[in-house]
Write a protein that holds these residues in place. Structure first.
Motif, PDB file in Angstrom:
ATOM      1  N   MET A 186       0.847  -1.194   0.000  1.00 12.35           N
ATOM      2  CA  MET A 186       0.000   0.000   0.000  1.00 12.35           C
ATOM      3  C   MET A 186       0.883   1.245   0.000  1.00 12.35           C
ATOM      4  O   MET A 186       1.828   1.345   0.782  1.00 12.35           O
ATOM      5  N   THR A 187       0.624   2.193  -0.896  1.00 10.51           N
ATOM      6  CA  THR A 187       1.408   3.413  -0.961  1.00 10.51           C
ATOM      7  C   THR A 187       0.787   4.489  -0.077  1.00 10.51           C
ATOM      8  O   THR A 187      -0.427   4.529   0.120  1.00 10.51           O
ATOM      9  N   THR A 188       1.645   5.359   0.465  1.00 10.77           N
ATOM     10  CA  THR A 188       1.176   6.450   1.314  1.00 10.77           C
ATOM     11  C   THR A 188       0.739   7.627   0.453  1.00 10.77           C
ATOM     12  O   THR A 188       1.410   7.983  -0.512  1.00 10.77           O
ATOM     13  N   SER A 189      -0.397   8.221   0.789  1.00  6.47           N
ATOM     14  CA  SER A 189      -0.871   9.393   0.063  1.00  6.47           C
ATOM     15  C   SER A 189       0.090  10.550   0.292  1.00  6.47           C
ATOM     16  O   SER A 189       0.538  10.800   1.419  1.00  6.47           O
ATOM     17  N   HIS A 190       0.404  11.267  -0.774  1.00  8.08           N
ATOM     18  CA  HIS A 190       1.406  12.335  -0.714  1.00  8.08           C
ATOM     19  C   HIS A 190       0.758  13.687  -0.940  1.00  8.08           C
ATOM     20  O   HIS A 190       0.033  13.877  -1.923  1.00  8.08           O
ATOM     21  N   VAL A 191       1.022  14.636  -0.034  1.00  7.35           N
ATOM     22  CA  VAL A 191       0.522  15.993  -0.167  1.00  7.35           C
ATOM     23  C   VAL A 191       1.699  16.945  -0.299  1.00  7.35           C
ATOM     24  O   VAL A 191       2.697  16.821   0.427  1.00  7.35           O
ATOM     25  N   VAL A 192       1.600  17.878  -1.237  1.00 14.81           N
ATOM     26  CA  VAL A 192       2.587  18.947  -1.391  1.00 14.81           C
ATOM     27  C   VAL A 192       1.943  20.250  -0.919  1.00 14.81           C
ATOM     28  O   VAL A 192       0.876  20.634  -1.415  1.00 14.81           O
ATOM     29  N   VAL A 193       2.574  20.894   0.046  1.00  8.94           N
ATOM     30  CA  VAL A 193       2.110  22.181   0.556  1.00  8.94           C
ATOM     31  C   VAL A 193       3.016  23.261  -0.016  1.00  8.94           C
ATOM     32  O   VAL A 193       4.235  23.223   0.193  1.00  8.94           O
ATOM     33  N   ILE A 194       2.438  24.203  -0.738  1.00 10.85           N
ATOM     34  CA  ILE A 194       3.215  25.296  -1.331  1.00 10.85           C
ATOM     35  C   ILE A 194       3.101  26.505  -0.424  1.00 10.85           C
ATOM     36  O   ILE A 194       2.037  27.132  -0.323  1.00 10.85           O
ATOM     37  N   GLY A 195       4.184  26.825   0.273  1.00  4.86           N
ATOM     38  CA  GLY A 195       4.195  27.946   1.202  1.00  4.86           C
ATOM     39  C   GLY A 195       4.325  27.479   2.637  1.00  4.86           C
ATOM     40  O   GLY A 195       3.641  26.540   3.054  1.00  4.86           O
ATOM     41  N   SER A 196       5.202  28.132   3.395  1.00  2.00           N
ATOM     42  CA  SER A 196       5.441  27.702   4.782  1.00  2.00           C
ATOM     43  C   SER A 196       5.081  28.791   5.786  1.00  2.00           C
ATOM     44  O   SER A 196       5.746  28.931   6.813  1.00  2.00           O
ATOM     45  N   GLY A 197       4.033  29.553   5.479  1.00  2.57           N
ATOM     46  CA  GLY A 197       3.515  30.482   6.471  1.00  2.57           C
ATOM     47  C   GLY A 197       2.754  29.728   7.551  1.00  2.57           C
ATOM     48  O   GLY A 197       2.782  28.490   7.625  1.00  2.57           O
ATOM     49  N   ILE A 198       2.045  30.453   8.380  1.00  2.00           N
ATOM     50  CA  ILE A 198       1.316  29.828   9.488  1.00  2.00           C
ATOM     51  C   ILE A 198       0.300  28.808   8.966  1.00  2.00           C
ATOM     52  O   ILE A 198       0.210  27.685   9.458  1.00  2.00           O
ATOM     53  N   VAL A 201       4.091  14.248   3.750  1.00  2.00           N
ATOM     54  CA  VAL A 201       4.022  15.687   3.508  1.00  2.00           C
ATOM     55  C   VAL A 201       5.334  16.227   2.964  1.00  2.00           C
ATOM     56  O   VAL A 201       6.414  15.899   3.467  1.00  2.00           O
ATOM     57  N   THR A 202       5.224  17.070   1.934  1.00  2.00           N
ATOM     58  CA  THR A 202       6.352  17.863   1.449  1.00  2.00           C
ATOM     59  C   THR A 202       5.930  19.323   1.439  1.00  2.00           C
ATOM     60  O   THR A 202       4.894  19.664   0.851  1.00  2.00           O
ATOM     61  N   VAL A 203       6.714  20.178   2.104  1.00  2.00           N
ATOM     62  CA  VAL A 203       6.448  21.614   2.128  1.00  2.00           C
ATOM     63  C   VAL A 203       7.502  22.301   1.271  1.00  2.00           C
ATOM     64  O   VAL A 203       8.707  22.122   1.487  1.00  2.00           O
ATOM     65  N   LEU A 204       7.059  23.093   0.307  1.00  2.00           N
ATOM     66  CA  LEU A 204       7.959  23.822  -0.582  1.00  2.00           C
ATOM     67  C   LEU A 204       7.901  25.307  -0.251  1.00  2.00           C
ATOM     68  O   LEU A 204       6.828  25.917  -0.286  1.00  2.00           O
ATOM     69  N   GLU A 205       9.036  25.880   0.077  1.00  2.00           N
ATOM     70  CA  GLU A 205       9.118  27.289   0.459  1.00  2.00           C
ATOM     71  C   GLU A 205      10.210  27.966  -0.368  1.00  2.00           C
ATOM     72  O   GLU A 205      11.360  27.528  -0.370  1.00  2.00           O
TER      73      GLU A 205
END
Length: 402
Positions: free
Chosen positions: A1-13, A29-33
């Motif tokens: 089973m693969t883990t669902s991947h979320v990309v968050v664009i922006g590292s503000g609050i 989770v991957t956060v791109l800043e």
């Protein structure tokens, strides 16, 4: 089973809170800043009880309260120092389930960052949404300098000038200029004590609030043409506010010119039709930029984050979850944006008769009791998250003990 991947664009609050909430619910989770570090833009942040309860969901509420200065009694003043209205922190806490707290924005960012795996945040990385994806089919695609990233979910937390919002809603006009600009500073402790206050003048205001570490968080606002800047913003503050009551001149004197942060205020006067499209959602200023006159910008971004995690559990129907998130958040934040805009228009009054009338109304409201003043935050500060917080569970356990 693969883990669902979320990309968050922006590292503000909003972006970091969303990343922590989604990580805790099982997302990779991957956060791109694009900035070289997580160092926040801004000085302090005030968290109302609604945001504190949202942070309880991800286990950070008490940590934030431990770092924060609890706002005691204070109120609203005129530039000469006359009190127009007094605030009652005990009445506010009783009405909304807790008082307003104040802490350095950097402290909140540090706490949120510590809640993510070490490799989750990529700084110095620009990101462009090239495909919002399809909820029932293809994944979203985010372009970075090192290559494209496919994601099961993209969170656009890239602020007022959001590129993600523009990609989802290219015909939307975006935020508009509110008519005023703001300054923010963190200053050393004042020589003489003072009560927390917000002072309203003619088309301008100033707020001074002591913090737990002894420093002072101060902010100012004034009507000004969009894009106007001063060669020396500290000198500009002295020009505008240097003859106001204690401790305003002392605070300005204590900061260096480079420590003064100035930003024009833009607001989303035309609401978005939704906060989602395909496999992509918006949070915070990207979705609902608002004037700071209610102190709810960061608070609403935190609410967005925990509501998003509630509706978008890994493996759940993403289309239904994203639509549910929009359906809950869009009406609430639109209402708060409009209320903040109404208050900002009151702040910008500059004709003397209108300013005198405004002061009289504030004073009369205060004399009629704190409940009338606090009513402004009914339906805002008393908000509860959809999840049961650990704090709520603890309270229930105490009630059921023999």
């Amino acid at each position: 089973m693969t883990t669902s991947h979320v990309v968050v664009i922006g590292s503000g609050i909003g972006g970091l809170t969303a990343a922590v909430a989604l990580h805790r619910s099982g997302w990779e989770v991957t956060v791109l800043e694009r900035s070289p570090s997580l160092e926040p833009v801004g000085a302090g942040i005030s968290l109302a009880p609604n945001a504190q309860r949202a942070l309880d969901v991800i286990g950070l509420g008490d940590a934030v309260r431990d770092l924060a200065a609890w706002q005691g009694d204070g109120g609203m003043r005129t530039p000469s120092g006359r009190w127009l209205a007094r605030t009652d922190s005990a009445a506010a806490a009783a009405r909304f389930g807790g008082p307003l707290v104040l802490l350095p924005r950097s402290a909140l960012v540090e706490l949120l960052g510590a809640g993510l795996p070490g490799a989750a945040v990529r700084t110095g990385t620009s990101a462009l949404l090239v495909d919002a994806g399809h909820a029932g089919g293809r994944r979203a695609v985010v372009r970075t300098p090192s290559g494209d990233i496919e994601a099961d979910l993209v969170v656009g937390a890239d602020g007022i000038g959001s590129g993600v919002r523009a990609a989802l809603f290219p015909c939307h006009p975006g935020p508009s200029y509110s008519g005023f600009t703001t300054w923010r500073v963190l200053a050393p402790a004042a020589g003489r004590p003072f009560a927390s206050h917000e002072t309203w003048g003619r088309g301008s205001l100033w707020g001074s609030h002591p913090m737990k570490d002894g420093r002072i968080y101060a902010y100012a606002a004034a009507t000004a043409p969009a894009g106007e800047v001063a060669a020396d913003e500290r000198a500009e503050l002295l020009r505008r506010f240097g003859d106001w009551h204690h401790p305003v001149p002392e605070i300005i004197d204590a900061v260096e010119p480079g420590q003064v942060l100035r930003r024009d205020v833009h607001q989303m006067t035309v609401p978005l039709p939704a906060f989602h499209g395909g496999r992509t959602v918006l949070v915070g200023d990207a979705a609902h930029a608002m004037a700071p006159t209610l102190g709810q910008g960061g608070n609403q971004a935190i609410e967005d984050a925990v509501v998003l995690a509630h509706h978008l559990a890994p493996g759940a129907d993403l289309g239904a979850g994203a639509a549910a998130y929009s359906a809950v958040r869009q009406p609430r934040t639109t209402s708060i944006v409009r209320k903040a805009a109404r208050i900002s228009r009151m702040m910008q009054l500059s004709a003397r008769p209108a300013v005198v009338l405004r002061a009289g109304l504030m004073s009369a409201a205060s004399r009629l009791g704190p409940g009338l003043v606090l009513r402004t935050f009914d339906g805002i500060a008393d908000w509860e998250p959809p999840q049961r917080t650990y704090a709520a569970v603890a309270r229930e356990g105490q009630r059921t003990r023999p």
